[in-house]
Design a protein around this motif. Structure first.
Motif, PDB file in Angstrom:
ATOM      1  N   PRO A  11      83.198  90.540  -4.516  1.00  0.00           N
ATOM      2  CA  PRO A  11      83.598  89.880  -3.264  1.00  0.00           C
ATOM      3  C   PRO A  11      84.151  88.487  -3.548  1.00  0.00           C
ATOM      4  O   PRO A  11      83.835  87.888  -4.583  1.00  0.00           O
ATOM      5  CB  PRO A  11      82.291  89.812  -2.477  1.00  0.00           C
ATOM      6  CG  PRO A  11      81.223  89.785  -3.516  1.00  0.00           C
ATOM      7  CD  PRO A  11      81.743  90.626  -4.655  1.00  0.00           C
ATOM      8  N   PRO A  12      84.961  87.969  -2.646  1.00  0.00           N
ATOM      9  CA  PRO A  12      85.493  86.620  -2.823  1.00  0.00           C
ATOM     10  C   PRO A  12      84.361  85.602  -2.999  1.00  0.00           C
ATOM     11  O   PRO A  12      83.382  85.618  -2.258  1.00  0.00           O
ATOM     12  CB  PRO A  12      86.258  86.356  -1.521  1.00  0.00           C
ATOM     13  CG  PRO A  12      86.555  87.722  -0.970  1.00  0.00           C
ATOM     14  CD  PRO A  12      85.424  88.593  -1.411  1.00  0.00           C
ATOM     15  N   GLY A  13      84.480  84.795  -4.010  1.00  0.00           N
ATOM     16  CA  GLY A  13      83.457  83.782  -4.268  1.00  0.00           C
ATOM     17  C   GLY A  13      82.190  84.344  -4.889  1.00  0.00           C
ATOM     18  O   GLY A  13      81.251  83.606  -5.176  1.00  0.00           O
ATOM     19  N   GLY A  14      82.148  85.663  -5.087  1.00  0.00           N
ATOM     20  CA  GLY A  14      80.986  86.274  -5.725  1.00  0.00           C
ATOM     21  C   GLY A  14      79.745  86.361  -4.853  1.00  0.00           C
ATOM     22  O   GLY A  14      78.672  86.721  -5.329  1.00  0.00           O
ATOM     23  N   ARG A  15      79.853  86.057  -3.561  1.00  0.00           N
ATOM     24  CA  ARG A  15      78.706  86.116  -2.644  1.00  0.00           C
ATOM     25  C   ARG A  15      78.960  87.173  -1.589  1.00  0.00           C
ATOM     26  O   ARG A  15      80.082  87.360  -1.134  1.00  0.00           O
ATOM     27  CB  ARG A  15      78.479  84.765  -1.959  1.00  0.00           C
ATOM     28  CG  ARG A  15      78.203  83.602  -2.878  1.00  0.00           C
ATOM     29  CD  ARG A  15      76.839  83.622  -3.501  1.00  0.00           C
ATOM     30  NE  ARG A  15      75.820  83.353  -2.499  1.00  0.00           N
ATOM     31  CZ  ARG A  15      74.534  83.541  -2.688  1.00  0.00           C
ATOM     32  NH1 ARG A  15      74.087  84.001  -3.832  1.00  0.00           N
ATOM     33  NH2 ARG A  15      73.663  83.282  -1.753  1.00  0.00           N
ATOM     34  N   LEU A  16      77.888  87.874  -1.211  1.00  0.00           N
ATOM     35  CA  LEU A  16      78.003  88.930  -0.207  1.00  0.00           C
ATOM     36  C   LEU A  16      76.789  88.888   0.701  1.00  0.00           C
ATOM     37  O   LEU A  16      75.649  88.859   0.221  1.00  0.00           O
ATOM     38  CB  LEU A  16      78.086  90.297  -0.902  1.00  0.00           C
ATOM     39  CG  LEU A  16      78.290  91.496   0.005  1.00  0.00           C
ATOM     40  CD1 LEU A  16      79.697  91.484   0.605  1.00  0.00           C
ATOM     41  CD2 LEU A  16      78.059  92.783  -0.771  1.00  0.00           C
ATOM     42  N   ASP A  17      77.040  88.882   2.013  1.00  0.00           N
ATOM     43  CA  ASP A  17      75.940  88.950   2.978  1.00  0.00           C
ATOM     44  C   ASP A  17      75.367  90.358   2.984  1.00  0.00           C
ATOM     45  O   ASP A  17      76.114  91.338   2.920  1.00  0.00           O
ATOM     46  CB  ASP A  17      76.414  88.568   4.372  1.00  0.00           C
ATOM     47  CG  ASP A  17      76.728  87.089   4.492  1.00  0.00           C
ATOM     48  OD1 ASP A  17      76.061  86.280   3.813  1.00  0.00           O
ATOM     49  OD2 ASP A  17      77.648  86.738   5.259  1.00  0.00           O
ATOM     50  N   ILE A  18      74.047  90.455   3.057  1.00  0.00           N
ATOM     51  CA  ILE A  18      73.385  91.751   3.096  1.00  0.00           C
ATOM     52  C   ILE A  18      72.503  91.837   4.331  1.00  0.00           C
ATOM     53  O   ILE A  18      72.120  90.824   4.909  1.00  0.00           O
ATOM     54  CB  ILE A  18      72.540  92.011   1.831  1.00  0.00           C
ATOM     55  CG1 ILE A  18      71.451  90.951   1.670  1.00  0.00           C
ATOM     56  CG2 ILE A  18      73.425  92.111   0.612  1.00  0.00           C
ATOM     57  CD1 ILE A  18      70.369  91.305   0.658  1.00  0.00           C
ATOM     58  N   GLY A  19      72.187  93.073   4.695  1.00  0.00           N
ATOM     59  CA  GLY A  19      71.279  93.328   5.806  1.00  0.00           C
ATOM     60  C   GLY A  19      69.918  93.722   5.284  1.00  0.00           C
ATOM     61  O   GLY A  19      69.707  93.878   4.075  1.00  0.00           O
ATOM     62  N   PRO A  20      68.973  93.933   6.176  1.00  0.00           N
ATOM     63  CA  PRO A  20      67.586  94.196   5.780  1.00  0.00           C
ATOM     64  C   PRO A  20      67.381  95.512   5.039  1.00  0.00           C
ATOM     65  O   PRO A  20      66.436  95.643   4.271  1.00  0.00           O
ATOM     66  CB  PRO A  20      66.824  94.191   7.103  1.00  0.00           C
ATOM     67  CG  PRO A  20      67.856  94.437   8.148  1.00  0.00           C
ATOM     68  CD  PRO A  20      69.137  93.881   7.619  1.00  0.00           C
ATOM     69  N   ASP A  21      68.249  96.490   5.234  1.00  0.00           N
ATOM     70  CA  ASP A  21      68.080  97.796   4.590  1.00  0.00           C
ATOM     71  C   ASP A  21      69.110  98.061   3.500  1.00  0.00           C
ATOM     72  O   ASP A  21      69.246  99.196   3.059  1.00  0.00           O
ATOM     73  CB  ASP A  21      68.144  98.912   5.638  1.00  0.00           C
ATOM     74  CG  ASP A  21      66.993  98.818   6.620  1.00  0.00           C
ATOM     75  OD1 ASP A  21      65.874  98.483   6.207  1.00  0.00           O
ATOM     76  OD2 ASP A  21      67.222  99.068   7.820  1.00  0.00           O
ATOM     77  N   ASP A  22      69.827  97.037   3.064  1.00  0.00           N
ATOM     78  CA  ASP A  22      70.864  97.265   2.068  1.00  0.00           C
ATOM     79  C   ASP A  22      70.274  97.611   0.707  1.00  0.00           C
ATOM     80  O   ASP A  22      69.240  97.096   0.303  1.00  0.00           O
ATOM     81  CB  ASP A  22      71.781  96.051   1.935  1.00  0.00           C
ATOM     82  CG  ASP A  22      72.944  96.099   2.907  1.00  0.00           C
ATOM     83  OD1 ASP A  22      73.327  97.212   3.309  1.00  0.00           O
ATOM     84  OD2 ASP A  22      73.477  95.037   3.245  1.00  0.00           O
ATOM     85  N   THR A  23      70.968  98.530   0.032  1.00  0.00           N
ATOM     86  CA  THR A  23      70.596  98.975  -1.309  1.00  0.00           C
ATOM     87  C   THR A  23      71.785  98.756  -2.242  1.00  0.00           C
ATOM     88  O   THR A  23      72.902  98.456  -1.791  1.00  0.00           O
ATOM     89  CB  THR A  23      70.249 100.469  -1.322  1.00  0.00           C
ATOM     90  OG1 THR A  23      71.418 101.209  -0.942  1.00  0.00           O
ATOM     91  CG2 THR A  23      69.086 100.796  -0.395  1.00  0.00           C
ATOM     92  N   VAL A  24      71.557  98.941  -3.519  1.00  0.00           N
ATOM     93  CA  VAL A  24      72.631  98.843  -4.498  1.00  0.00           C
ATOM     94  C   VAL A  24      73.766  99.800  -4.113  1.00  0.00           C
ATOM     95  O   VAL A  24      74.938  99.420  -4.106  1.00  0.00           O
ATOM     96  CB  VAL A  24      72.095  99.152  -5.911  1.00  0.00           C
ATOM     97  CG1 VAL A  24      73.233  99.323  -6.900  1.00  0.00           C
ATOM     98  CG2 VAL A  24      71.135  98.065  -6.373  1.00  0.00           C
ATOM     99  N   GLY A  25      73.435 101.029  -3.772  1.00  0.00           N
ATOM    100  CA  GLY A  25      74.451 102.019  -3.414  1.00  0.00           C
ATOM    101  C   GLY A  25      75.238 101.654  -2.175  1.00  0.00           C
ATOM    102  O   GLY A  25      76.462 101.834  -2.131  1.00  0.00           O
TER     103      GLY A  25
END
Length: 76
Positions: free
Chosen positions: A18-32
Motif C-alpha cells: 500500500p502507499p506509504g507501507g501502511r494499511l488500515d485494518i478492521g477487527p476481523d482482518d486476517t493475513v488472507g
C-alpha cells in the motif's frame, strides 16, 4: 479494534504494497483478507511473516503488526 499495520512486499511483490507501507485494518482482518484487499495472490508468495514469524492466511492481525511478503527464491 481497528488501526493500522505496516505492510512490506519485497522484490517482485513490491507493487502490491500500500502507499506509504501502511494499511488500515478492521477487527476481523486476517493475513488472507489483507492480501486479497491488496490484490495479492498468496500462491505467488514464498514466505509470509507477521512480526518476524511465519504466518498463515487465517492468522489474525492487530494494530501495529508488521506483515512482510517475500516472493519465492529462485535461481540456479
Amino acid at each position: 479494534m481497528s488501526g493500522a499495520i505496516t505492510v512490506r512486499a519485497l522484490a517482485t511483490l513490491a507493487g502490491f504494497a500500500p502507499p506509504g507501507g501502511r494499511l488500515d485494518i478492521g477487527p476481523d482482518d486476517t493475513v488472507g483478507r489483507v492480501a486479497a484487499r491488496l490484490g495479492l495472490d498468496l500462491s505467488l508468495v514464498g514466505t509470509v511473516l507477521l512480526n518476524d514469524r511465519p504466518a498463515e492466511p487465517g492468522t489474525r492481525l492487530a494494530p501495529g503488526d508488521t506483515l512482510v511478503c517475500i516472493p519465492p527464491i529462485t535461481g540456479g
